[in-house]
Every structure is written in C-alpha cells, then in structure tokens.
Enzyme design. Structure first.
Site, PDB file in Angstrom:
ATOM      1  N   ASP A  18     -25.266 -45.449 -19.838  1.00 32.11           N
ATOM      2  CA  ASP A  18     -25.770 -44.353 -20.644  1.00 32.11           C
ATOM      3  C   ASP A  18     -24.656 -44.016 -21.634  1.00 32.11           C
ATOM      4  OD1 ASP A  18     -27.407 -42.094 -21.411  1.00 32.11           O
ATOM      5  OD2 ASP A  18     -26.020 -40.853 -20.260  1.00 32.11           O
ATOM      6  N   ASP A  20     -23.987 -40.587 -23.800  1.00 35.69           N
ATOM      7  CA  ASP A  20     -23.397 -39.247 -23.689  1.00 35.69           C
ATOM      8  C   ASP A  20     -23.084 -38.903 -22.236  1.00 35.69           C
ATOM      9  OD1 ASP A  20     -24.289 -37.627 -26.532  1.00 35.69           O
ATOM     10  OD2 ASP A  20     -25.448 -39.396 -25.973  1.00 35.69           O
ATOM     11  N   ASP A 180     -25.031 -40.539 -15.948  1.00 33.51           N
ATOM     12  CA  ASP A 180     -24.597 -39.227 -15.454  1.00 33.51           C
ATOM     13  C   ASP A 180     -25.753 -38.257 -15.239  1.00 33.51           C
ATOM     14  OD1 ASP A 180     -25.079 -38.852 -18.270  1.00 33.51           O
ATOM     15  OD2 ASP A 180     -23.928 -36.986 -18.153  1.00 33.51           O
TER      16      ASP A 180
END
Length: 232
Positions: A18, A20, A180
């Site tokens: 991922d 960000d 995250d």
C-alpha cells in the site's frame, strides 16, 4: 551486506505495498493541508496524531477534520465542499513533505539487488500517486503501480492486486502484500497472498490491528527485512 531470502520465504516472487502509511509517510503533507484550511476557517490547529490516524481514510476523512466538532458528521453538501478544498490544497502540498518510512529505502535496495520485483497497490488517485512516487525518484524502479482508475473495484476487493500480479508476471500465491489498513489485509487474503500488517502506519488509536488477522505484523521496515531476508 549480502542478503538472500529465508527458506520459509523462498516462494516469494514479488512484494506489493500500500502507499500511504505503508511505504511512504504522506501524513506531513496532509497535516499541512488540514491545518492551513482550519486556519482559514478560524479554527485551532489539530494535533498531528489526530490527522495522521485518518490519512488512510482519504479526502472525505480529511474534510471531516475541518469541522469545529470533528466527531459530529458534517452535512453532505458541506462535506463535499470541504473535500473539494482539501483536494485543491493537496495539489499544492502533495509530495512536498512526504518521505519513505525509515529503512524502507534499504529494504527496496535489497529487493532490487535480489531482482525481486515490487510495486504499489493503492486507493489513492493516480494523479497524486504519481506525484508522490516521482517526488521520491522511484518511478524507474517500481514494477507496477495500480490505482483506482485501473480497476472496477478498489480494495478491499482483490481486483487491483490481481492486476498488479499480472503486470509483474507473478502469481498471487507467490506474492506478499504489505498494508496499514484492514482493507489491505482483506484484499490480500482474498487474492490468496500472504499479508503483512504495518502497525507503524495510520492505524487509529481506537483500532486493534490484531483483529485484522494478518499473517505477519511489523513495527518497522527493519522487522520486515528480518522477516524475509537473512545474510549469506
């Protein structure tokens, strides 16, 4: 120092991230955006952690932070207007303050040295994703960049992960996905990948990442390196 894959990870042909909160710390850009707009609205600055934990939830979450009472949902029209302001201001700040998370650069160097392709699968619009990647001079090293515009269904649907594997010419079963957010782990599981939860990312204080049931958990990129690689 020379590395090789650990025996338990010899199956790994590619690693996807991922963007960000996982590969790149983009929160400083959003902190600047939100607090500049709050200043314009004559509201006090928000603590950085309040903004940081909402970054993975996108522009609508940033817009909600422009409310005098951030816990009270904004009316739909006002939320839309604030979201437009967030995106316009992010055009100015995108890529200005972001950086790779600590040791992420070293981890990518190991991948490059071992010829392990890596890529990014994100729900961030392509325009902003490309700015971030170029700001870090990664555009000539990254094997695949998949954004919402490339698929019909964004994460947690696995379509974008399948798309990245197709671009890298690897099978999902031989790919690791690092993220995250619970949607990252759900998408990874749905694609048949091994999943790694990045607990250093933008996880709200009220949320327990253990509930995501990822295959592995890491607190930093050094732990990811120790998980997958060993010295010769």
């Amino acid at each position: 120092m020379n590395y090789r894959k650990k025996r338990d990870f010899e199956y790994v042909d590619a690693i996807l991230f991922d963007l960000d909160g996982t590969l790149v710390d983009t929160a400083p850009d959003f902190i600047a955006v939100v607090n500049e707009l709050r200043l314009q609205l004559q509201l006090p600055r928000l603590e950085e952690f309040r903004i940081r934990e909402q970054v993975s939830n996108g522009a609508s979450a940033m817009a909600q932070l422009l409310s005098a009472d951030t816990s009270t949902p904004l009316p739909i029209e006002l939320l839309k207007a604030y979201k437009d302001q967030v995106l316009q201001t992010y055009e100015i700040y995108c890529g200005r303050f972001n950086k790779l998370f600590d040791q992420a650069g070293y981890f990518l160097e190991i991948c490059d040295a071992l010829k392990i392709p890596w890529g990014v699968v994100t729900n961030k619009p392509r325009h902003f994703t490309e700015i971030v990647i170029q700001s870090l001079d990664l555009q000539n090293r990254i094997g695949s960049v998949v954004c919402p515009e490339d698929v019909k269904h964004r994460k947690p649907d696995p379509e974008s992960l399948f798309f990245a594997c197709s671009e890298l010419n690897v099978s999902p079963e031989k790919t690791i996905y690092v993220g995250d957010h619970v949607r990252d782990i759900e998408a990874g599981h749905a694609a048949g990948m091994k999943t790694v939860a990045a607990t250093f990312g933008y996880v709200p204080i009220s949320e327990n990442s253990l509930d995501w049931k990822a295959d592995y958990y890491i607190d930093n990129f050094s732990e990811l390196c120790d998980l997958i690689f060993e010295t010769k």
